[in-house]
Motif scaffolding. Structure first.
Motif, PDB file in Angstrom:
ATOM      1  N   ARG A 257       0.840  -1.203   0.000  1.00 13.82           N
ATOM      2  CA  ARG A 257       0.000   0.000   0.000  1.00 13.82           C
ATOM      3  C   ARG A 257       0.868   1.242   0.000  1.00 13.82           C
ATOM      4  O   ARG A 257       1.816   1.322   0.753  1.00 13.82           O
ATOM      5  N   PHE A 258       0.554   2.202  -0.849  1.00 14.00           N
ATOM      6  CA  PHE A 258       1.294   3.463  -0.867  1.00 14.00           C
ATOM      7  C   PHE A 258       0.324   4.575  -0.471  1.00 14.00           C
ATOM      8  O   PHE A 258      -0.718   4.738  -1.095  1.00 14.00           O
ATOM      9  N   SER A 259       0.688   5.337   0.542  1.00 10.19           N
ATOM     10  CA  SER A 259      -0.266   6.352   1.023  1.00 10.19           C
ATOM     11  C   SER A 259      -0.017   7.723   0.389  1.00 10.19           C
ATOM     12  O   SER A 259      -0.883   8.579   0.424  1.00 10.19           O
ATOM     13  N   THR A 260       1.163   7.906  -0.204  1.00 15.86           N
ATOM     14  CA  THR A 260       1.540   9.273  -0.587  1.00 15.86           C
ATOM     15  C   THR A 260       1.497   9.537  -2.092  1.00 15.86           C
ATOM     16  O   THR A 260       2.168  10.419  -2.585  1.00 15.86           O
ATOM     17  N   LEU A 261       0.701   8.743  -2.811  1.00 19.81           N
ATOM     18  CA  LEU A 261       0.705   8.936  -4.258  1.00 19.81           C
ATOM     19  C   LEU A 261      -0.297  10.002  -4.699  1.00 19.81           C
ATOM     20  O   LEU A 261      -1.348  10.164  -4.077  1.00 19.81           O
ATOM     21  N   PRO A 262       0.041  10.693  -5.793  1.00 16.79           N
ATOM     22  CA  PRO A 262      -0.869  11.739  -6.287  1.00 16.79           C
ATOM     23  C   PRO A 262      -1.986  11.136  -7.132  1.00 16.79           C
ATOM     24  O   PRO A 262      -2.057  11.342  -8.329  1.00 16.79           O
ATOM     25  N   LEU A 263      -2.888  10.393  -6.483  1.00 19.14           N
ATOM     26  CA  LEU A 263      -3.942   9.719  -7.250  1.00 19.14           C
ATOM     27  C   LEU A 263      -5.272  10.423  -7.016  1.00 19.14           C
ATOM     28  O   LEU A 263      -5.611  10.758  -5.882  1.00 19.14           O
ATOM     29  N   ASP A 264      -6.038  10.598  -8.091  1.00 25.17           N
ATOM     30  CA  ASP A 264      -7.342  11.233  -7.900  1.00 25.17           C
ATOM     31  C   ASP A 264      -8.486  10.230  -8.008  1.00 25.17           C
ATOM     32  O   ASP A 264      -9.641  10.556  -7.798  1.00 25.17           O
ATOM     33  N   GLY A 265      -8.144   8.975  -8.339  1.00 27.35           N
ATOM     34  CA  GLY A 265      -9.160   7.928  -8.350  1.00 27.35           C
ATOM     35  C   GLY A 265     -10.050   7.911  -9.580  1.00 27.35           C
ATOM     36  O   GLY A 265     -10.755   6.953  -9.815  1.00 27.35           O
ATOM     37  N   GLN A 266     -10.031   8.960 -10.395  1.00 28.69           N
ATOM     38  CA  GLN A 266     -10.917   9.033 -11.553  1.00 28.69           C
ATOM     39  C   GLN A 266     -10.462   8.082 -12.658  1.00 28.69           C
ATOM     40  O   GLN A 266     -11.223   7.269 -13.133  1.00 28.69           O
ATOM     41  N   SER A 267      -9.218   8.249 -13.033  1.00 27.85           N
ATOM     42  CA  SER A 267      -8.741   7.514 -14.202  1.00 27.85           C
ATOM     43  C   SER A 267      -7.636   6.538 -13.804  1.00 27.85           C
ATOM     44  O   SER A 267      -6.889   6.082 -14.626  1.00 27.85           O
ATOM     45  N   GLN A 268      -7.579   6.251 -12.495  1.00 28.49           N
ATOM     46  CA  GLN A 268      -6.495   5.409 -12.022  1.00 28.49           C
ATOM     47  C   GLN A 268      -7.012   4.300 -11.132  1.00 28.49           C
ATOM     48  O   GLN A 268      -8.034   4.441 -10.492  1.00 28.49           O
ATOM     49  N   ARG A 269      -6.261   3.237 -11.102  1.00 27.08           N
ATOM     50  CA  ARG A 269      -6.644   2.132 -10.220  1.00 27.08           C
ATOM     51  C   ARG A 269      -5.394   1.604  -9.561  1.00 27.08           C
ATOM     52  O   ARG A 269      -4.354   1.498 -10.199  1.00 27.08           O
ATOM     53  N   VAL A 270      -5.494   1.257  -8.278  1.00 25.42           N
ATOM     54  CA  VAL A 270      -4.388   0.586  -7.595  1.00 25.42           C
ATOM     55  C   VAL A 270      -4.904  -0.773  -7.142  1.00 25.42           C
ATOM     56  O   VAL A 270      -5.911  -0.860  -6.440  1.00 25.42           O
TER      57      VAL A 270
END
Ligand code: TXA
Ligand code: MG
Length: 330
Positions: A257-270
């Motif tokens: 798990r990475f807590s510090t990523l610049p993800l907005d959740g719209q066009s990305q998936r982890v």
């Protein structure tokens, strides 16, 4: 006919028939010098496919079959050269899967079966993947559950008293060593691609110690694939990609798990896997799924040796190998 095994789905045909080999190569679009693996249901059938089995291969076969291990052995004249890509050796395997076993017993002949994918694509680990990739080009698919291991078998060859791992798979160096130790054969040298250089470059460079298949691009979906080893390299990679295209649709496949990523959740998936076995089981399936959902980039966590335990060694080096190949354009 495609069928499940514990590793990946295979595309099977009668290993005695030149025509079935030809049909398999045609359906896959596979270069005909890239040999097929021959599957048998039990060790007592081995003389149907190969000549004399050396004592080391015999020990390994008895200990590790049925299982995700392919042994390269001298070819029997009954197997046509078209199956083995003209080689004097044949790759043999007894799969550890009830459906595969039933099919092999029913067929009553050795079954030549490469992975059931178009040449160069990820191997199928689910019924729907075979259907999507090969429908209309093969006679049928035996339906089973998603495959348990998810990466292709370990391929191994015993040559001049040494063991060479030609393709890493779930059965790793530690497990092979353990079998040899128990058989009083601890002294046998064992070479794997990861330790072949620089200590033993002369051995691993010999072309017959590589699988012919390694010459070809492999395991890649049609979208871009990149890899990272830790959170710093992931952050750098993301910065690089998002600079280029702030709206990039990407997915990260990882065991952390990475807590510090610049993800907005719209066009990305982890996607976070519980462990390496889970990662291996899902890798091809998830890559093909993401490709079908129009993601533009898949970012794979490369399991470097410092992160994981030695018990996971087999699957770890198999994952490293497949991830490197999937990112071959980097
Ligand atoms: O897990 C597996 O091994 C799956 C399932 C279906 O058994 N099969 C599989 O087959 O992965 P395929 O054809 O996708 O990969 C076989 C690899 C190729 O890279 C080929 O070059 C190599 O095995 N190979 C086959 N026969 C060989 C031989 N006689 N000597 C060296 N390499 C061989
Ligand atoms: Mg294959």
């Amino acid at each position: 006919m495609a069928f499940p095994t514990e590793t990946v789905y295979g595309l099977g045909g009668n290993a005695y028939l030149h025509d079935s080999a030809r049909a398999i190569f045609a359906a896959k679009g596979r270069p005909s010098d890239n040999p097929l693996i021959v599957h048998i249901p039990s060790l007592d059938r081995i003389s149907q496919v190969c000549g004399a089995v050396d004592p080391v291969s015999q020990i390994l076969a008895e200990a590790l079959w049925p299982g995700p291990l392919t042994l390269v052995l001298p070819k029997s004249p009954s197997i046509p050269g078209s199956v083995t890509g003209g080689l004097a050796t044949v790759g043999v395997r007894i799969p550890d899967d009830p459906t595969a076993m039933e099919l092999l017993r029913f067929a009553d002949v050795p079954v030549a079966a490469p992975s059931a994918n178009t040449s160069g694509r990820p191997s199928p680990t689910a019924f729907w993947m075979v259907q999507r990739d090969l429908s209309g080009r093969i006679d049928g698919i035996v339906k089973g559950p998603d495959t348990r291991i998810g990466l292709e078998s370990t391929i191994l060859r015993v040559d001049q008293g040494s063991i060479f791992i030609l393709r890493p798979g779930a059965i790793g160096v530690d497990q092979i060593r353990q079998v040899l130790d128990e058989a009083g054969m601890s002294a046998i040298p064992l070479y794997s691609p990861s330790d072949g250089t620089p200590e033993h470059p002369e051995r691993m460079d010999a072309s017959h110690h590589q699988v012919p298949g390694s010459r070809y691009r492999h395991y890649s979906p049609s979208i871009r694939v990149r890899r990272f080893t830790d959170s710093a390299s992931l952050a750098a990679l993301l910065q690089d990609e998002l600079n280029e295209n702030p709206d990039l649709r990407f997915a990260i496949l990882t065991t952390q798990r990475f807590s510090t990523l610049p993800l907005d959740g719209q066009s990305q998936r982890v996607v976070v896997y519980a462990d390496l076995d889970h990662y291996a089981r899902q890798l091809y399936r998830d890559m093909v799924q993401l490709e079908s959902e129009d993601y533009q980039l898949i970012i794979l966590h490369y399991p470097s040796s410092t992160v994981f335990s030695p018990q996971e060694g087999g699957i770890q080096s198999a994952l490293q190998d497949r991830i490197r190949r999937a990112c071959a354009d980097e």
